[in-house]
Design a protein around this motif. Structure first.
Motif, PDB file in Angstrom:
ATOM      1  N   TYR A   1      12.100   4.099   0.775  1.00 45.60           N
ATOM      2  CA  TYR A   1      11.278   2.894   0.884  1.00 45.60           C
ATOM      3  C   TYR A   1      11.842   1.950   1.949  1.00 45.60           C
ATOM      4  N   ARG A   2      13.149   1.777   1.963  1.00 46.07           N
ATOM      5  CA  ARG A   2      13.754   0.876   2.946  1.00 46.07           C
ATOM      6  C   ARG A   2      13.496   1.372   4.371  1.00 46.07           C
ATOM      7  N   TYR A   3      13.569   2.687   4.577  1.00 40.83           N
ATOM      8  CA  TYR A   3      13.254   3.235   5.899  1.00 40.83           C
ATOM      9  C   TYR A   3      11.801   2.945   6.279  1.00 40.83           C
ATOM     10  N   MET A   4      10.883   3.122   5.347  1.00 44.76           N
ATOM     11  CA  MET A   4       9.463   2.882   5.623  1.00 44.76           C
ATOM     12  C   MET A   4       9.204   1.407   5.919  1.00 44.76           C
ATOM     13  N   GLN A   5       9.798   0.543   5.116  1.00 45.77           N
ATOM     14  CA  GLN A   5       9.619  -0.893   5.294  1.00 45.77           C
ATOM     15  C   GLN A   5      10.136  -1.367   6.643  1.00 45.77           C
ATOM     16  N   SER A   6      11.124  -0.677   7.173  1.00 51.22           N
ATOM     17  CA  SER A   6      11.784  -1.090   8.414  1.00 51.22           C
ATOM     18  C   SER A   6      11.321  -0.296   9.628  1.00 51.22           C
TER      19      SER A   6
ATOM     20  N   TYR B   1       2.811   8.976   1.500  1.00 49.86           N
ATOM     21  CA  TYR B   1       1.732   8.000   1.712  1.00 49.86           C
ATOM     22  C   TYR B   1       0.481   8.715   2.205  1.00 49.86           C
ATOM     23  N   LYS B   2      -0.644   8.448   1.565  1.00 50.07           N
ATOM     24  CA  LYS B   2      -1.913   9.060   1.963  1.00 50.07           C
ATOM     25  C   LYS B   2      -2.995   7.987   2.052  1.00 50.07           C
TER      26      LYS B   2
ATOM     27  N   GLY C   1       8.386  -3.847  -8.495  1.00 49.80           N
ATOM     28  CA  GLY C   1       7.735  -4.285  -7.272  1.00 49.80           C
ATOM     29  C   GLY C   1       8.600  -4.070  -6.041  1.00 49.80           C
ATOM     30  N   ARG C   2       8.319  -4.864  -5.016  1.00 43.56           N
ATOM     31  CA  ARG C   2       8.967  -4.688  -3.718  1.00 43.56           C
ATOM     32  C   ARG C   2      10.487  -4.836  -3.801  1.00 43.56           C
TER      33      ARG C   2
ATOM     34  N   ASN D   1       0.813  -1.212   0.000  1.00 44.37           N
ATOM     35  CA  ASN D   1       0.000   0.000   0.000  1.00 44.37           C
ATOM     36  C   ASN D   1       0.848   1.264   0.000  1.00 44.37           C
ATOM     37  N   PHE D   2       1.938   1.270   0.778  1.00 47.09           N
ATOM     38  CA  PHE D   2       2.813   2.445   0.698  1.00 47.09           C
ATOM     39  C   PHE D   2       3.883   2.269  -0.366  1.00 47.09           C
ATOM     40  N   GLY D   3       4.186   1.014  -0.724  1.00 43.30           N
ATOM     41  CA  GLY D   3       5.211   0.765  -1.731  1.00 43.30           C
ATOM     42  C   GLY D   3       4.824   1.278  -3.105  1.00 43.30           C
ATOM     43  N   ARG D   4       3.539   1.239  -3.417  1.00 45.65           N
ATOM     44  CA  ARG D   4       3.089   1.679  -4.736  1.00 45.65           C
ATOM     45  C   ARG D   4       3.186   3.190  -4.928  1.00 45.65           C
ATOM     46  N   THR D   5       3.528   3.913  -3.879  1.00 45.01           N
ATOM     47  CA  THR D   5       3.779   5.345  -4.043  1.00 45.01           C
ATOM     48  C   THR D   5       5.160   5.598  -4.641  1.00 45.01           C
TER      49      THR D   5
END
Length: 248
Positions: free
Chosen positions: A132-137, A204-205, A121-122, A96-100
Motif C-alpha cells: 500500500y505504501r508503494y502504491m500511495q507513493s 487494483y481493478k 482505513g488509510r 479506491n485502491f486502498g480498499r483492496t
C-alpha cells in the motif's frame, strides 16, 4: 577421449525461454523505489515539475512556494483557503485502491492508538502494508492540483456529465452526484494513469465502465510533449515505466 553428453546442454536450451518468461513475470512493474508519500511529493516538486509548475485539471500556474496563480475567471464556492495552494492529487484516489487492502477495510492487530482503540482505513494500511505504501507513493499517480479542486473531487470516479456546469468558473471541472468530469486537456493523462495503476498493481481493478471510458480517452487524447517529459523523469528516478505513455 570421452565424449560429452549433449543431454544437459539441450535441457538448458529448453529451459532458457521458461527462465526468461518467469523473470518477466517477476520483474517489478509498479513503484519499488520509495514508500514515503512525503518524499514522493518533494521529489516531484524538485526533480519533475521544477520547470513546469502547472496543475493537471485547471492548467493553473503556481509558484515555488506552492501558491496558486488563479486562471482568469476561476472561482470556487467551497474550500476557499485551499484554493490558494497546490496539493498533490492521487488521480486514482487512494481510497479506491486502498480498499483492496484488508487493513483498510478491517484493520489489523497492529493498528491500535495510544488509548488502545483499534483503527482502520488509510492510516492502518499505511502503517502495516508495504505494498500500500508503494502504491500511495507512486509518482505516476500524483499530480499537482488546486487544493479546492482536490478537496471537492474527493474519491469520485470520472465520467461524462454533459448537462452539468463547471464548479470552478472558467476551469471546466464538473462534479455532481459523487462523479467528476475533468477538463478535456487532462483526460488523456488521467486515462493513461488509470491504465498504468491497473497494470502495475494487479490487486487494483477498474470497473468495466471505467475501463471503457479510459480506453476511449486514451485513444481520443494523444500523449503530449510534457507528458512524455514527465514520464521520462519519473522513470529515471522511480526505476519503472508507464507503458501507456507512448512517445516518438
Amino acid at each position: 577421449m570421452k565424449k560429452l553428453s549433449l543431454a544437459p546442454i539441450l535441457l538448458l536450451l529448453l529451459l532458457i525461454p521458461a527462465i526468461c518468461f518467469a523473470g518477466t513475470l517477476n520483474s517489478k512493474q509498479g513503484n519499488k523505489w520509495n514508500q514515503s508519500f512525503n518524499k514522493a511529493k518533494r521529489t516531484l516538486e524538485r526533480q519533475v515539475y521544477f520547470d513546469h509548475q502547472e496543475t493537471i485539471y485547471c492548467g493553473a500556474e503556481y509558484t515555488g512556494n506552492k501558491r496558486v496563480i488563479h486562471p482568469q475567471g476561476f472561482s470556487t464556492s467551497k474550500y476557499s483557503k485551499r484554493a490558494n495552494r497546490i496539493e498533490w492529487e492521487h488521480v486514482v484516489p487512494a481510497e479506491n485502491f486502498g480498499r483492496t487492502f484488508t487493513e483498510w477495510r478491517d484493520g489489523d492487530s497492529k493498528c491500535v492508538d495510544k488509548r488502545g482503540k483499534p483503527f482502520k482505513g488509510r492510516k492502518c494500511a499505511e502503517k502495516v502494508n508495504t505494498e500500500y505504501r508503494y502504491m500511495q507513493s507512486d509518482m505516476y499517480n500524483l499530480y499537482p492540483a488546486i487544493g479546492a479542486v482536490n478537496a471537492m473531487r474527493q474519491n469520485y470516479n470520472f465520467t461524462m456529465l454533459p448537462d452539468e456546469e463547471s464548479d470552478f468558473g472558467s476551469c471546466s471541472m464538473k462534479i455532481e452526484n459523487r462523479k467528476a468530469e475533468p477538463p478535456v486537456n487532462s483526460r488523456g493523462r488521467i486515462a493513461r494513469t488509470y491504465k498504468y495503476m491497473e497494470w502495475a498493481y494487479p490487486g487494483y481493478k477498474m470497473s468495466k465502465a471505467q475501463r471503457k471510458l479510459m480506453d476511449a480517452w486514451d485513444k481520443m487524447y494523444p500523449t503530449s510533449k510534457w507528458e512524455c517529459v514527465r514520464a521520462k523523469r519519473i522513470q529515471d528516478i522511480q526505476g519503472n515505466m508507464n507503458p501507456f505513455v507512448v512517445c516518438e
